[in-house]
Write a protein that holds these residues in place. Structure first.
Motif, PDB file in Angstrom:
ATOM      1  N   ASN A 128       0.832  -1.203   0.000  1.00 44.94           N
ATOM      2  CA  ASN A 128       0.000   0.000   0.000  1.00 44.94           C
ATOM      3  C   ASN A 128       0.870   1.258   0.000  1.00 44.94           C
ATOM      4  OD1 ASN A 128      -2.352  -1.536   0.108  1.00 44.94           O
ATOM      5  ND2 ASN A 128      -2.308  -1.601   2.369  1.00 44.94           N
ATOM      6  N   ALA A 129       0.353   2.319  -0.591  1.00 50.73           N
ATOM      7  CA  ALA A 129       1.014   3.629  -0.565  1.00 50.73           C
ATOM      8  C   ALA A 129       0.660   4.358   0.723  1.00 50.73           C
ATOM      9  CB  ALA A 129       0.604   4.465  -1.767  1.00 50.73           C
ATOM     10  N   ARG A 130       1.612   5.160   1.218  1.00 47.37           N
ATOM     11  CA  ARG A 130       1.397   5.870   2.481  1.00 47.37           C
ATOM     12  C   ARG A 130       1.902   7.299   2.331  1.00 47.37           C
ATOM     13  NH1 ARG A 130       4.305   6.683   7.347  1.00 47.37           N
ATOM     14  NH2 ARG A 130       2.976   6.676   9.216  1.00 47.37           N
ATOM     15  N   GLU A 131       1.102   8.226   2.767  1.00 47.62           N
ATOM     16  CA  GLU A 131       1.464   9.631   2.714  1.00 47.62           C
ATOM     17  C   GLU A 131       1.636  10.178   4.122  1.00 47.62           C
ATOM     18  OE1 GLU A 131      -1.713  11.400   0.530  1.00 47.62           O
ATOM     19  OE2 GLU A 131      -0.800  10.995  -1.432  1.00 47.62           O
ATOM     20  N   MET A 132       2.501  11.184   4.253  1.00 43.61           N
ATOM     21  CA  MET A 132       2.746  11.811   5.557  1.00 43.61           C
ATOM     22  C   MET A 132       2.933  13.318   5.344  1.00 43.61           C
ATOM     23  SD  MET A 132       3.137  11.474   8.842  1.00 43.61           S
ATOM     24  CE  MET A 132       3.504   9.739   9.088  1.00 43.61           C
ATOM     25  N   PHE A 133       2.227  14.126   6.143  1.00 37.32           N
ATOM     26  CA  PHE A 133       2.312  15.593   6.081  1.00 37.32           C
ATOM     27  C   PHE A 133       2.733  16.108   7.458  1.00 37.32           C
ATOM     28  CE2 PHE A 133      -0.688  14.226   2.893  1.00 37.32           C
ATOM     29  CZ  PHE A 133      -0.327  14.956   1.775  1.00 37.32           C
ATOM     30  N   ILE A 134       3.771  16.918   7.481  1.00 40.94           N
ATOM     31  CA  ILE A 134       4.314  17.426   8.755  1.00 40.94           C
ATOM     32  C   ILE A 134       4.548  18.928   8.620  1.00 40.94           C
ATOM     33  CG2 ILE A 134       6.211  17.298  10.419  1.00 40.94           C
ATOM     34  CD1 ILE A 134       6.734  14.453   9.454  1.00 40.94           C
ATOM     35  N   ALA A 135       4.166  19.689   9.626  1.00 35.15           N
ATOM     36  CA  ALA A 135       4.431  21.128   9.704  1.00 35.15           C
ATOM     37  C   ALA A 135       4.700  21.488  11.155  1.00 35.15           C
ATOM     38  CB  ALA A 135       3.252  21.929   9.165  1.00 35.15           C
ATOM     39  N   GLY A 136       5.669  22.362  11.386  1.00 30.34           N
ATOM     40  CA  GLY A 136       5.938  22.707  12.773  1.00 30.34           C
ATOM     41  C   GLY A 136       7.070  23.708  12.922  1.00 30.34           C
ATOM     42  N   PHE A 137       7.396  23.996  14.189  1.00 28.58           N
ATOM     43  CA  PHE A 137       8.461  24.925  14.551  1.00 28.58           C
ATOM     44  C   PHE A 137       9.433  24.222  15.489  1.00 28.58           C
ATOM     45  CE2 PHE A 137       4.798  27.529  13.557  1.00 28.58           C
ATOM     46  CZ  PHE A 137       5.334  28.524  12.760  1.00 28.58           C
ATOM     47  N   ASP A 138      10.733  24.481  15.287  1.00 29.92           N
ATOM     48  CA  ASP A 138      11.780  23.963  16.179  1.00 29.92           C
ATOM     49  C   ASP A 138      12.499  25.153  16.807  1.00 29.92           C
ATOM     50  OD1 ASP A 138      11.384  21.215  15.493  1.00 29.92           O
ATOM     51  OD2 ASP A 138      12.387  21.613  13.589  1.00 29.92           O
ATOM     52  N   ALA A 139      12.809  25.021  18.070  1.00 22.72           N
ATOM     53  CA  ALA A 139      13.506  26.091  18.785  1.00 22.72           C
ATOM     54  C   ALA A 139      14.628  25.499  19.619  1.00 22.72           C
ATOM     55  CB  ALA A 139      12.542  26.875  19.672  1.00 22.72           C
ATOM     56  N   SER A 140      15.762  26.236  19.664  1.00 21.18           N
ATOM     57  CA  SER A 140      16.891  25.817  20.501  1.00 21.18           C
ATOM     58  C   SER A 140      17.501  27.047  21.145  1.00 21.18           C
ATOM     59  CB  SER A 140      17.942  25.073  19.668  1.00 21.18           C
ATOM     60  OG  SER A 140      18.468  25.912  18.655  1.00 21.18           O
ATOM     61  N   TRP A 141      18.019  26.863  22.334  1.00 23.45           N
ATOM     62  CA  TRP A 141      18.567  27.989  23.092  1.00 23.45           C
ATOM     63  C   TRP A 141      19.681  27.490  23.978  1.00 23.45           C
ATOM     64  CZ3 TRP A 141      15.851  30.747  27.749  1.00 23.45           C
ATOM     65  CH2 TRP A 141      16.565  31.912  28.083  1.00 23.45           C
ATOM     66  N   GLU A 142      20.844  28.091  23.836  1.00 21.03           N
ATOM     67  CA  GLU A 142      21.951  27.791  24.742  1.00 21.03           C
ATOM     68  C   GLU A 142      21.959  28.829  25.841  1.00 21.03           C
ATOM     69  OE1 GLU A 142      26.841  27.545  24.938  1.00 21.03           O
ATOM     70  OE2 GLU A 142      25.822  27.575  22.986  1.00 21.03           O
TER      71      GLU A 142
END
Length: 483
Positions: A128-142
């Motif tokens: 079977n075929a499989r689709e994936m949709f992802i959206a988001g924000f990444d944050a890093s702080w030292e």
């Protein structure tokens, strides 16, 4: 689950509580230097006098020379000089580097959107075929627990101030070089005039000698000696014309123009700029505050001191926080559902354990760089004091030399006239005439050079005092690099 959340919260709270509490490395303070209370070579026989308000007169000191063309050339150089434009570009670079360093105080946030489609093998999977949709924000702080970022900002700020001072120092040098080359051009024009006048005088003497030889009063030896003397004077003219062209070309380059651009404006011979009756010298402490090269060296020392803290902070643990929040779904329309939300939080501590002394030696390296900057600063101060003292001596002694040469020129001209009269009367031989004529040429050239040297000594004095820029331009607004 609650226990893990509690541990995470404790780590985060501990890191935050340490932030801004510890800043490793040495705190900078300007070195205390012994500065004399007055100049040793400020003599009554020289033009300059001590004056407390020297900086006001120094900012546009070339106007005191009362030469309109010179003022025009200086103003044009301040607008178009390649050296000045290069210093302005360096200033913009330093300002941008400070902004980069300051950005380390804040978290870094990135956004990402991705879509993928995959299909499994029918032999090993469902096919079977499989689709994936992802959206988001990444944050890093030292977290800047031990002041690495703060010391970096401190260093970048000092570098910016050093660039501002270097820009002002470039302006000081530019103004001095424009005036210097202008004076040299005018001096060469005067010396050319002297050589041509003497050539005309010697041509008349040659003609007189030829007449006397035709009349049988003198031998042909006198004629050849007169011709040789005249040609020696003529031979000096091409060399002076070459030097004049070179001085004009140097002026062209200082103004950002092609060689030869200023020839028409400088073609009309003019006299040397007049020396002002009084020159504001000030006291040594004022000169050290006025000279931008000293300010640049001091700010470089401050920057290198702050970088010792940056190197020291690398030996301590670092604390980081990172997290992500976004949406993840198998269909594009499902991204709007509340159940598609995802998030993650992470806190971490890294500490150097074993690096065979690399970090410790990095601190030693930077401390040695800081010491070099301090030595350079101290040497800059001493050189500044030396420059002023040398210029004062040169100005005073040159005035005495010019006064003596003026008397020598008057006596040499009188001697030449007397020699010609006595030669015409047959009382002396022609060698005496040649000697007096050569003396006149030599002394007149020496006097012209001495007058030029006096103005050049004044230029050196103004430059050594840090003249040519205004303290009001010490703080240049962001995005504006004009003076």
């Amino acid at each position: 689950m609650k226990e893990k959340q509690l541990i995470f919260a404790l780590i985060t709270f501990s890191a935050l509580s340490l932030t801004a509490c510890v800043t490793v490395g040495p705190d900078y303070s300007p070195p205390a230097l012994a500065v004399p209370a007055s100049w040793n070579r400020l003599e009554n026989s020289a033009r300059p006098i001590a004056h407390d308000a020297a900086s006001d007169e120094l900012s546009q000191w070339w106007r005191n020379l009362n030469d309109s063309l010179l003022s025009e050339l200086v103003n044009e150089a301040l607008q178009a000089s390649p050296d000045l434009r290069g210093a302005q570009a360096k200033l913009r670079e330093s300002r941008a580097r400070l902004a980069v360093a300051a950005s380390g105080r804040f978290p870094e946030v990135t956004a990402s959107v991705s879509a993928s489609r995959s299909q499994s093998s029918e032999d090993t999977g469902s096919g079977n075929a499989r689709e994936m949709f992802i959206a988001g924000f990444d944050a890093s702080w030292e977290l800047d627990v031990f002041g690495r970022v703060r010391r970096g900002i401190e260093a970048a700020g000092a570098d910016l101030e050093s660039s501002v001072a270097s820009l002002h120092d470039t302006q000081v040098t530019l103004v001095a070089e424009v005036v210097r080359n202008y004076v040299e051009a005018r001096s060469l024009q005067i010396r050319l005039g002297i050589a041509r006048d003497n050539l005309a005088s010697q041509s008349e003497t040659l003609q007189l000698t030829e007449w006397r030889a035709q009349a049988g009063l003198v031998s042909s030896q006198d004629v050849e000696q007169a011709r040789s003397s005249r040609e020696q004077t003529r031979a000096q003219i091409p060399s002076l014309e070459t030097s004049l062209a070179e001085a004009e070309h140097r002026l062209d380059i200082l103004l950002g123009k092609a060689p030869g651009s200023l020839h028409a404006r400088l073609a009309a011979a003019g006299g040397l700029p007049n020396l002002p009756e009084k020159i504001a010298v000030g006291i040594p402490a004022e000169t050290l505050r006025q000279r931008p090269d000293i300010r640049a060296a001091e700010r470089t020392l401050a920057a290198e001191t702050a970088r010792v803290g940056v190197a020291e902070a690398a030996r301590y643990p670092s604390f980081t926080l990172s997290g992500a929040i976004g949406l993840e779904a198998l269909t594009l329309s499902a991204l709007a559902n509340s159940g598609s939300a995802t998030y993650s939080l992470l806190s971490g501590i890294t500490a150097p354990i074993f690096n065979t002394g690399r970090l410790r030696n990095q601190v030693k390296i930077q401390d040695a760089v800081r010491e070099q900057a301090q030595v350079a600063y101290e040497k800059t101060v001493l050189n500044a004091l030396q420059d002023v003292e040398n210029a004062l001596v040169s100005l005073a002694r040159n005035r005495e030399r010019s006064e003596a040469l003026e008397k020598a020129v008057e006596s040499a001209r009188n001697a030449e006239q007397l020699a010609l009269q006595r030669y015409s009367s047959g009382l002396i031989d022609f060698q005496s005439v040649l000697t007096t004529q050569r003396t006149v040429l030599t002394v007149e050239e020496s006097l012209a050079s001495s007058h030029a040297d006096g103005v050049l000594a004044l230029i050196s004095l103004y430059k050594s005092l840090g003249g040519g820029w205004s303290p009001q331009t010490d703080s240049i607004p962001a995005g504006k690099d004009t003076l």
